[in-house]
Motif scaffolding. Structure first.
Motif, PDB file in Angstrom:
ATOM      1  N   ALA A  18       0.828  -1.211   0.000  1.00 22.29           N
ATOM      2  CA  ALA A  18       0.000   0.000   0.000  1.00 22.29           C
ATOM      3  C   ALA A  18       0.859   1.257   0.000  1.00 22.29           C
ATOM      4  O   ALA A  18       0.437   2.315  -0.478  1.00 22.29           O
ATOM      5  CB  ALA A  18      -0.945  -0.006   1.206  1.00 22.29           C
ATOM      6  N   GLY A  19       2.076   1.137   0.550  1.00 17.95           N
ATOM      7  CA  GLY A  19       3.006   2.259   0.542  1.00 17.95           C
ATOM      8  C   GLY A  19       2.577   3.385   1.460  1.00 17.95           C
ATOM      9  O   GLY A  19       1.837   3.199   2.421  1.00 17.95           O
ATOM     10  N   GLY A  20       3.083   4.564   1.158  1.00 16.10           N
ATOM     11  CA  GLY A  20       2.741   5.729   1.959  1.00 16.10           C
ATOM     12  C   GLY A  20       3.825   6.076   2.961  1.00 16.10           C
ATOM     13  O   GLY A  20       4.939   5.554   2.932  1.00 16.10           O
ATOM     14  N   THR A  21       3.487   6.965   3.849  1.00 16.83           N
ATOM     15  CA  THR A  21       4.424   7.436   4.867  1.00 16.83           C
ATOM     16  C   THR A  21       3.893   7.085   6.246  1.00 16.83           C
ATOM     17  O   THR A  21       2.722   6.742   6.416  1.00 16.83           O
ATOM     18  CB  THR A  21       4.604   8.963   4.769  1.00 16.83           C
ATOM     19  N   GLY A  22       4.772   7.191   7.244  1.00 15.16           N
ATOM     20  CA  GLY A  22       4.350   6.860   8.599  1.00 15.16           C
ATOM     21  C   GLY A  22       5.439   7.154   9.592  1.00 15.16           C
ATOM     22  O   GLY A  22       6.320   7.981   9.347  1.00 15.16           O
ATOM     23  N   ARG A  23       5.398   6.413  10.717  1.00 14.62           N
ATOM     24  CA  ARG A  23       6.381   6.643  11.771  1.00 14.62           C
ATOM     25  C   ARG A  23       6.516   5.392  12.624  1.00 14.62           C
ATOM     26  O   ARG A  23       5.630   4.517  12.625  1.00 14.62           O
ATOM     27  CB  ARG A  23       5.980   7.819  12.648  1.00 14.62           C
ATOM     28  N   LEU A  24       7.632   5.320  13.343  1.00 13.85           N
ATOM     29  CA  LEU A  24       7.847   4.247  14.300  1.00 13.85           C
ATOM     30  C   LEU A  24       7.093   4.599  15.575  1.00 13.85           C
ATOM     31  O   LEU A  24       7.383   5.609  16.215  1.00 13.85           O
ATOM     32  CB  LEU A  24       9.340   4.076  14.582  1.00 13.85           C
ATOM     33  N   VAL A  25       6.130   3.768  15.945  1.00 12.38           N
ATOM     34  CA  VAL A  25       5.267   4.064  17.087  1.00 12.38           C
ATOM     35  C   VAL A  25       5.788   3.438  18.369  1.00 12.38           C
ATOM     36  O   VAL A  25       5.754   4.053  19.434  1.00 12.38           O
ATOM     37  CB  VAL A  25       3.823   3.577  16.798  1.00 12.38           C
ATOM     38  N   VAL A  26       6.257   2.191  18.282  1.00 14.15           N
ATOM     39  CA  VAL A  26       6.751   1.472  19.458  1.00 14.15           C
ATOM     40  C   VAL A  26       8.136   0.938  19.137  1.00 14.15           C
ATOM     41  O   VAL A  26       8.299   0.168  18.186  1.00 14.15           O
ATOM     42  CB  VAL A  26       5.821   0.300  19.842  1.00 14.15           C
ATOM     43  N   ALA A  27       9.145   1.344  19.894  1.00 16.55           N
ATOM     44  CA  ALA A  27      10.505   0.846  19.699  1.00 16.55           C
ATOM     45  C   ALA A  27      10.696  -0.442  20.486  1.00 16.55           C
ATOM     46  O   ALA A  27      10.357  -0.517  21.673  1.00 16.55           O
ATOM     47  CB  ALA A  27      11.514   1.894  20.146  1.00 16.55           C
ATOM     48  N   LEU A  28      11.234  -1.461  19.822  1.00 24.61           N
ATOM     49  CA  LEU A  28      11.547  -2.748  20.455  1.00 24.61           C
ATOM     50  C   LEU A  28      12.942  -3.144  19.999  1.00 24.61           C
ATOM     51  O   LEU A  28      13.119  -3.625  18.880  1.00 24.61           O
ATOM     52  CB  LEU A  28      10.525  -3.816  20.060  1.00 24.61           C
ATOM     53  N   GLY A  29      13.931  -2.957  20.850  1.00 27.78           N
ATOM     54  CA  GLY A  29      15.297  -3.230  20.443  1.00 27.78           C
ATOM     55  C   GLY A  29      15.700  -2.335  19.286  1.00 27.78           C
ATOM     56  O   GLY A  29      15.492  -1.119  19.322  1.00 27.78           O
ATOM     57  N   ALA A  30      16.268  -2.945  18.241  1.00 26.21           N
ATOM     58  CA  ALA A  30      16.688  -2.180  17.070  1.00 26.21           C
ATOM     59  C   ALA A  30      15.535  -1.916  16.111  1.00 26.21           C
ATOM     60  O   ALA A  30      15.700  -1.207  15.119  1.00 26.21           O
ATOM     61  CB  ALA A  30      17.808  -2.913  16.338  1.00 26.21           C
ATOM     62  N   GLY A  31      14.377  -2.501  16.368  1.00 24.66           N
ATOM     63  CA  GLY A  31      13.223  -2.329  15.487  1.00 24.66           C
ATOM     64  C   GLY A  31      12.014  -1.849  16.248  1.00 24.66           C
ATOM     65  O   GLY A  31      12.107  -1.021  17.149  1.00 24.66           O
ATOM     66  N   GLY A  32      10.851  -2.386  15.887  1.00 31.31           N
ATOM     67  CA  GLY A  32       9.623  -2.011  16.566  1.00 31.31           C
ATOM     68  C   GLY A  32       8.457  -1.947  15.609  1.00 31.31           C
ATOM     69  O   GLY A  32       8.547  -2.370  14.450  1.00 31.31           O
ATOM     70  N   TYR A  33       7.348  -1.417  16.102  1.00 27.57           N
ATOM     71  CA  TYR A  33       6.122  -1.340  15.310  1.00 27.57           C
ATOM     72  C   TYR A  33       6.077  -0.027  14.541  1.00 27.57           C
ATOM     73  O   TYR A  33       6.119   1.056  15.119  1.00 27.57           O
ATOM     74  CB  TYR A  33       4.897  -1.456  16.208  1.00 27.57           C
ATOM     75  N   LEU A  34       5.980  -0.159  13.243  1.00 25.39           N
ATOM     76  CA  LEU A  34       5.926   0.968  12.324  1.00 25.39           C
ATOM     77  C   LEU A  34       4.509   1.092  11.789  1.00 25.39           C
ATOM     78  O   LEU A  34       3.920   0.106  11.326  1.00 25.39           O
ATOM     79  CB  LEU A  34       6.894   0.716  11.165  1.00 25.39           C
ATOM     80  N   ARG A  35       3.953   2.285  11.861  1.00 30.80           N
ATOM     81  CA  ARG A  35       2.620   2.534  11.298  1.00 30.80           C
ATOM     82  C   ARG A  35       2.773   3.239   9.959  1.00 30.80           C
ATOM     83  O   ARG A  35       3.454   4.263   9.860  1.00 30.80           O
ATOM     84  CB  ARG A  35       1.776   3.383  12.243  1.00 30.80           C
ATOM     85  N   LEU A  36       2.126   2.688   8.932  1.00 24.79           N
ATOM     86  CA  LEU A  36       2.166   3.258   7.590  1.00 24.79           C
ATOM     87  C   LEU A  36       0.753   3.612   7.154  1.00 24.79           C
ATOM     88  O   LEU A  36      -0.149   2.755   7.216  1.00 24.79           O
ATOM     89  CB  LEU A  36       2.775   2.270   6.589  1.00 24.79           C
ATOM     90  N   GLY A  37       0.546   4.847   6.724  1.00 23.81           N
ATOM     91  CA  GLY A  37      -0.776   5.255   6.296  1.00 23.81           C
ATOM     92  C   GLY A  37      -1.752   5.240   7.456  1.00 23.81           C
ATOM     93  O   GLY A  37      -1.385   5.422   8.625  1.00 23.81           O
ATOM     94  N   ALA A  38      -3.029   4.984   7.144  1.00 23.00           N
ATOM     95  CA  ALA A  38      -4.071   5.045   8.168  1.00 23.00           C
ATOM     96  C   ALA A  38      -4.035   3.869   9.121  1.00 23.00           C
ATOM     97  O   ALA A  38      -4.165   4.043  10.341  1.00 23.00           O
ATOM     98  CB  ALA A  38      -5.450   5.129   7.496  1.00 23.00           C
ATOM     99  N   ASP A  39      -3.859   2.646   8.591  1.00 23.85           N
ATOM    100  CA  ASP A  39      -3.934   1.481   9.475  1.00 23.85           C
ATOM    101  C   ASP A  39      -3.019   0.345   9.045  1.00 23.85           C
ATOM    102  O   ASP A  39      -3.279  -0.807   9.349  1.00 23.85           O
ATOM    103  CB  ASP A  39      -5.376   0.974   9.576  1.00 23.85           C
ATOM    104  N   GLY A  40      -1.946   0.655   8.324  1.00 24.37           N
ATOM    105  CA  GLY A  40      -0.967  -0.371   7.994  1.00 24.37           C
ATOM    106  C   GLY A  40       0.082  -0.487   9.097  1.00 24.37           C
ATOM    107  O   GLY A  40       0.602   0.514   9.584  1.00 24.37           O
ATOM    108  N   TRP A  41       0.393  -1.717   9.505  1.00 24.26           N
ATOM    109  CA  TRP A  41       1.345  -1.951  10.586  1.00 24.26           C
ATOM    110  C   TRP A  41       2.403  -2.951  10.151  1.00 24.26           C
ATOM    111  O   TRP A  41       2.095  -3.966   9.510  1.00 24.26           O
ATOM    112  CB  TRP A  41       0.645  -2.474  11.836  1.00 24.26           C
TER     113      TRP A  41
END
Length: 249
Positions: A18-41
């Motif tokens: 789906a692409g788009g832009t977003g941000r890292l919402v939850v940091a877990l170690g070197a990675g974490g949960y990234l939110r893209l667009g309205a509801d892509g995780w």
């Protein structure tokens, strides 16, 4: 060394397509949960991590802790960029969803035994579990969605387990529409995947063994599932048992 994406769960793959832009919402170690667009995780994680439907297994993430305030994330044709980090997507593989076997006798009893060996659900979730056992889905969602401990609240994980078994049994349910606005955003993303039969690999292995009626394999694989997250694996197991008609006493 440039980071390289190796394998994506099906939910993560949809978010990347789906692409788009977003941000890292939850940091877990070197990675974490990234939110893209309205509801892509997408769950950015290392290459040896257990695979889930939102996981993106990446080689070369490094050891520097990620920062949850990184707001510059975007997906291009060949790369995912998160802050200053570029992750090559050109060789990415996508995990499929296996076909489920036809149910054999004894699956429910095997799940009941495995669930009984897990920690007992807290009293705050038992009312919702009883509603699931009666197939009173609206009440179950009202009681469970967004409730409990964990990054994905345990109540959301219970609903995902229930939905995952229903999908595997060929009788899918639509819980996410009822849970929208109640579940956590990440919990809702996992629930939507579960409705498609997309589950953590450990949960899918438990379902496959239960459908085969293999009591020993269910018990063995349930122990692995209980290690998924801090509480998510046990909560998913409770949901699987409720859906299979194996009430937790």
């Amino acid at each position: 060394m440039e980071a390289r994406a190796l394998l994506a769960g099906p939910g993560a793959a949809r978010a990347l397509r789906a692409g788009g832009t977003g941000r890292l919402v939850v940091a877990l170690g070197a990675g974490g949960y990234l939110r893209l667009g309205a509801d892509g995780w997408v769950l950015l994680t290392g290459p040896r991590t257990a695979l889930g439907p939102l996981s993106l297994l990446v080689a070369g993430l490094g050891s520097e802790p990620a920062r949850a305030d990184v707001r510059d994330a975007r997906v291009g044709p060949q790369a995912l960029v998160v802050g200053s980090r570029r992750i090559d997507l050109s060789g990415l593989r996508v995990a499929g969803v296996d076909a489920w076997p036809s149910p054999a006798p004894g699956g429910g009893e095997a799940l009941a035994a495995a669930a009984a060996a897990a920690p007992r659900p807290p009293a705050s979730l038992l009312v919702g579990l009883r509603a699931l056992e009666r197939a009173d889905l609206p009440r179950a969602v009202r009681v469970l969605a967004g409730r409990g401990e964990g990054l994905t609240p345990a109540g959301d994980d219970v609903l995902a387990g229930y939905a995952g078994w229903a999908a595997a049994a060929g009788d899918p349910v639509d819980l996410s529409a009822l849970a929208a606005g109640r579940s956590s955003p990440i919990g809702l993303a996992y629930l939507r995947c579960a409705e498609r039969g997309e589950l953590p690999a450990a949960a899918a292995a438990v379902i496959a063994a239960a459908l085969d009626g293999d009591r020993e394999a269910v018990a063995r694989r349930a122990r692995v599932l209980r290690r998924w997250g801090s509480s998510s694996g046990s909560a998913m197991l409770w949901g699987l048992a409720a859906a299979a008609g194996a009430p937790i006493r």
